[in-house]
Design a protein around this motif. Structure first.
Motif, PDB file in Angstrom:
ATOM      1  N   VAL A 207      14.963  -6.852  -4.723  1.00  8.92           N
ATOM      2  CA  VAL A 207      14.256  -5.623  -4.358  1.00  8.92           C
ATOM      3  C   VAL A 207      14.290  -4.610  -5.500  1.00  8.92           C
ATOM      4  N   LYS A 208      15.397  -4.558  -6.203  1.00 12.63           N
ATOM      5  CA  LYS A 208      15.502  -3.621  -7.331  1.00 12.63           C
ATOM      6  C   LYS A 208      14.408  -3.870  -8.356  1.00 12.63           C
ATOM      7  N   GLU A 209      14.148  -5.133  -8.670  1.00 10.79           N
ATOM      8  CA  GLU A 209      13.119  -5.466  -9.661  1.00 10.79           C
ATOM      9  C   GLU A 209      11.715  -5.174  -9.135  1.00 10.79           C
ATOM     10  N   ILE A 210      11.517  -5.368  -7.820  1.00  6.62           N
ATOM     11  CA  ILE A 210      10.215  -5.039  -7.234  1.00  6.62           C
ATOM     12  C   ILE A 210       9.984  -3.534  -7.316  1.00  6.62           C
ATOM     13  N   ALA A 211      11.042  -2.749  -7.113  1.00 10.47           N
ATOM     14  CA  ALA A 211      10.926  -1.293  -7.237  1.00 10.47           C
ATOM     15  C   ALA A 211      10.556  -0.897  -8.661  1.00 10.47           C
ATOM     16  N   GLU A 212      11.168  -1.566  -9.631  1.00 18.28           N
ATOM     17  CA  GLU A 212      10.844  -1.279 -11.030  1.00 18.28           C
ATOM     18  C   GLU A 212       9.378  -1.596 -11.323  1.00 18.28           C
ATOM     19  N   LYS A 213       8.897  -2.708 -10.772  1.00 17.71           N
ATOM     20  CA  LYS A 213       7.479  -3.066 -10.951  1.00 17.71           C
ATOM     21  C   LYS A 213       6.582  -1.997 -10.324  1.00 17.71           C
ATOM     22  N   ALA A 214       6.978  -1.510  -9.130  1.00 20.94           N
ATOM     23  CA  ALA A 214       6.180  -0.500  -8.443  1.00 20.94           C
ATOM     24  C   ALA A 214       6.064   0.765  -9.275  1.00 20.94           C
ATOM     25  N   ARG A 215       7.167   1.161  -9.890  1.00 22.10           N
ATOM     26  CA  ARG A 215       7.149   2.392 -10.687  1.00 22.10           C
ATOM     27  C   ARG A 215       6.362   2.241 -11.981  1.00 22.10           C
ATOM     28  N   LYS A 216       6.102   0.991 -12.354  1.00 18.94           N
ATOM     29  CA  LYS A 216       5.276   0.731 -13.536  1.00 18.94           C
ATOM     30  C   LYS A 216       3.814   0.531 -13.169  1.00 18.94           C
ATOM     31  N   GLY A 217       3.507   0.723 -11.872  1.00 21.22           N
ATOM     32  CA  GLY A 217       2.120   0.666 -11.437  1.00 21.22           C
ATOM     33  C   GLY A 217       1.679  -0.634 -10.805  1.00 21.22           C
ATOM     34  N   ASP A 218       2.608  -1.557 -10.534  1.00 18.51           N
ATOM     35  CA  ASP A 218       2.249  -2.822  -9.892  1.00 18.51           C
ATOM     36  C   ASP A 218       1.850  -2.531  -8.444  1.00 18.51           C
ATOM     37  N   VAL A 219       0.561  -2.705  -8.137  1.00 18.60           N
ATOM     38  CA  VAL A 219       0.030  -2.371  -6.816  1.00 18.60           C
ATOM     39  C   VAL A 219       0.670  -3.214  -5.721  1.00 18.60           C
ATOM     40  N   LYS A 220       0.902  -4.491  -5.993  1.00 17.19           N
ATOM     41  CA  LYS A 220       1.500  -5.369  -4.989  1.00 17.19           C
ATOM     42  C   LYS A 220       2.930  -4.945  -4.677  1.00 17.19           C
ATOM     43  N   ALA A 221       3.647  -4.526  -5.684  1.00 21.75           N
ATOM     44  CA  ALA A 221       5.021  -4.061  -5.477  1.00 21.75           C
ATOM     45  C   ALA A 221       5.026  -2.750  -4.694  1.00 21.75           C
ATOM     46  N   MET A 222       4.127  -1.841  -5.031  1.00 18.91           N
ATOM     47  CA  MET A 222       4.052  -0.580  -4.307  1.00 18.91           C
ATOM     48  C   MET A 222       3.739  -0.818  -2.834  1.00 18.91           C
ATOM     49  N   GLU A 223       2.819  -1.742  -2.572  1.00 22.05           N
ATOM     50  CA  GLU A 223       2.429  -2.021  -1.192  1.00 22.05           C
ATOM     51  C   GLU A 223       3.565  -2.653  -0.401  1.00 22.05           C
ATOM     52  N   ALA A 224       4.435  -3.419  -1.052  1.00 22.41           N
ATOM     53  CA  ALA A 224       5.572  -4.027  -0.353  1.00 22.41           C
ATOM     54  C   ALA A 224       6.470  -2.944   0.238  1.00 22.41           C
ATOM     55  N   PHE A 225       6.730  -1.886  -0.541  1.00 23.39           N
ATOM     56  CA  PHE A 225       7.559  -0.791  -0.043  1.00 23.39           C
ATOM     57  C   PHE A 225       6.800   0.040   0.995  1.00 23.39           C
ATOM     58  N   ARG A 226       5.524   0.253   0.761  1.00 25.40           N
ATOM     59  CA  ARG A 226       4.727   1.041   1.704  1.00 25.40           C
ATOM     60  C   ARG A 226       4.624   0.330   3.051  1.00 25.40           C
ATOM     61  N   ALA A 227       4.508  -0.977   3.021  1.00 28.01           N
ATOM     62  CA  ALA A 227       4.424  -1.738   4.269  1.00 28.01           C
ATOM     63  C   ALA A 227       5.713  -1.594   5.073  1.00 28.01           C
ATOM     64  N   ALA A 228       6.852  -1.739   4.396  1.00 28.70           N
ATOM     65  CA  ALA A 228       8.137  -1.577   5.085  1.00 28.70           C
ATOM     66  C   ALA A 228       8.261  -0.165   5.663  1.00 28.70           C
ATOM     67  N   ALA A 229       7.782   0.826   4.930  1.00 23.98           N
ATOM     68  CA  ALA A 229       7.845   2.214   5.393  1.00 23.98           C
ATOM     69  C   ALA A 229       6.986   2.421   6.629  1.00 23.98           C
ATOM     70  N   ARG A 230       5.787   1.874   6.623  1.00 22.98           N
ATOM     71  CA  ARG A 230       4.909   2.014   7.790  1.00 22.98           C
ATOM     72  C   ARG A 230       5.523   1.342   9.018  1.00 22.98           C
ATOM     73  N   HIS A 231       6.093   0.167   8.816  1.00 25.80           N
ATOM     74  CA  HIS A 231       6.727  -0.531   9.936  1.00 25.80           C
ATOM     75  C   HIS A 231       7.925   0.256  10.454  1.00 25.80           C
ATOM     76  N   TYR A 232       8.702   0.846   9.551  1.00 29.31           N
ATOM     77  CA  TYR A 232       9.846   1.643   9.995  1.00 29.31           C
ATOM     78  C   TYR A 232       9.374   2.790  10.881  1.00 29.31           C
ATOM     79  N   ALA A 233       8.405   3.557  10.399  1.00 34.55           N
ATOM     80  CA  ALA A 233       7.929   4.717  11.146  1.00 34.55           C
ATOM     81  C   ALA A 233       7.371   4.307  12.506  1.00 34.55           C
ATOM     82  N   CYS A 234       6.619   3.236  12.524  1.00 32.97           N
ATOM     83  CA  CYS A 234       6.018   2.765  13.773  1.00 32.97           C
ATOM     84  C   CYS A 234       7.084   2.259  14.742  1.00 32.97           C
ATOM     85  N   GLY A 235       8.040   1.491  14.224  1.00 32.07           N
ATOM     86  CA  GLY A 235       9.046   0.885  15.082  1.00 32.07           C
ATOM     87  C   GLY A 235      10.154   1.817  15.518  1.00 32.07           C
ATOM     88  N   ALA A 236      10.428   2.843  14.717  1.00 32.65           N
ATOM     89  CA  ALA A 236      11.550   3.737  15.015  1.00 32.65           C
ATOM     90  C   ALA A 236      11.129   5.020  15.725  1.00 32.65           C
TER      91      ALA A 236
END
Length: 292
Positions: A207-236
């Motif tokens: 996950v740490k490396e995916i975060a690094e990719k996201a901060r470098k502009g990797d759209v797929k990496a950014m979406e991985a974190f955004r998806a988890a965030a949306r699921h958290y908000a919806c589920g919690a």
């Protein structure tokens, strides 16, 4: 607590026992932090050796400074008999199932030394409450984001516990989209989201490396974190509203990348809930268990 006494603090994980000396209600003493390797799936002898080494280190450190250990306070995952100090886990520390912590420590401590235990997520929230008295008014919660999804909450400064001492309410096993919420908000979930989009994982990536990719502009990496965030908000959301949580804290390894999730979490939860991120959950746990 006498001026010449200290508490041995333990934060027990599956691979390390983090320890330090502490002062009641204040946290760890500077310069006393240590990590002792432990294998939660090891033999009883291996586990005993690790726990004894971790506590012995702090006992000897206290003696060297002319101090005594008056208590050993530990934060551990469940299931565990927190009142009796007995291991009840079968997925971790299985080889010491049914044994008491005092028995495992043997003659490392004397019978006069007090033992106290808390669930690790409850311990982290206790640290939040100990560090800032203002959070002892109203309903406050903590979600830990890491290998799994942890949750604890307090009402007017009182940690809410189950009869066994674990958190009174869980989020990880909340039914969600045909599975459990933890299936969508955890380390394995972010890895899965990234790979499902065609993200390329190199050997050793996590996950740490995916975060690094996201901060470098990797759209797929950014979406991985955004998806988890949306699921958290919806589920919690329903649980947080039902418990009337006014302030929600996030901590844990994945929460170190909360900046990649914050927008979706805030948009998905009620505006009335204040959100904060713990910069040092390790230190927060240690502050918490000094209050046991």
């Amino acid at each position: 607590m006498r001026s010449n006494s200290r508490i041995a603090l333990l934060d027990v994980g599956g691979t390390f026992v983090k320890s330090s000396l502490g002062i009641a209600g204040q946290g760890a003493c500077e310069g006393t932090f240590a990590c002792t390797p432990i294998s939660s799936d090891g033999s009883a002898e291996e586990i005993e050796t690790s726990f004894r080494a971790a506590v012995s280190l702090q006992v000897e450190r206290a003696k060297g400074a002319g101090l005594t250990i008056e208590a050993v306070c530990a934060a551990l995952p469940g299931p565990f008999d927190y009142a009796g100090g007995i291991f009840m886990m079968k997925h971790k520390f299985a080889s010491v199932y049914g044994r008491s912590f005092r028995e495992i420590l043997g003659d490392v401590i004397g019978p006069e030394v007090r033992l106290a235990f808390v669930h690790d997520v409850n311990g982290a929230l206790l640290g939040v409450l100990t560090a800032d008295e203002s959070f002892k008014k109203g309903n406050v919660a903590l979600s830990t984001l890491g290998t799994g999804l942890g949750f604890a909450y307090a009402v007017d400064g009182a940690i809410q516990k189950s009869p066994s001492g674990s958190p009174a309410v869980n989020l990880w096993n909340a039914p969600y989209e045909g599975g459990l919420l933890e299936d969508f908000v955890s380390r394995r979930a972010i890895l899965r989201f990234f790979e499902e989009q065609g993200g390329v994982m190199e050997a050793g990536d996590d996950v740490k490396e995916i975060a690094e990719k996201a901060r470098k502009g990797d759209v797929k990496a950014m979406e991985a974190f955004r998806a988890a965030a949306r699921h958290y908000a919806c589920g919690a959301r329903e649980t947080l509203e039902r418990l009337e949580i006014r302030h929600l804290f996030f901590g844990g390894q994945i929460a170190r990348s909360f900046d990649l999730m914050e927008k979706e979490v805030r948009e998905g939860l009620p505006e009335a809930i204040q959100i904060s991120v713990l910069d040092d959950i390790q230190g927060t746990v240690l502050v918490g268990i000094t209050s046991l």
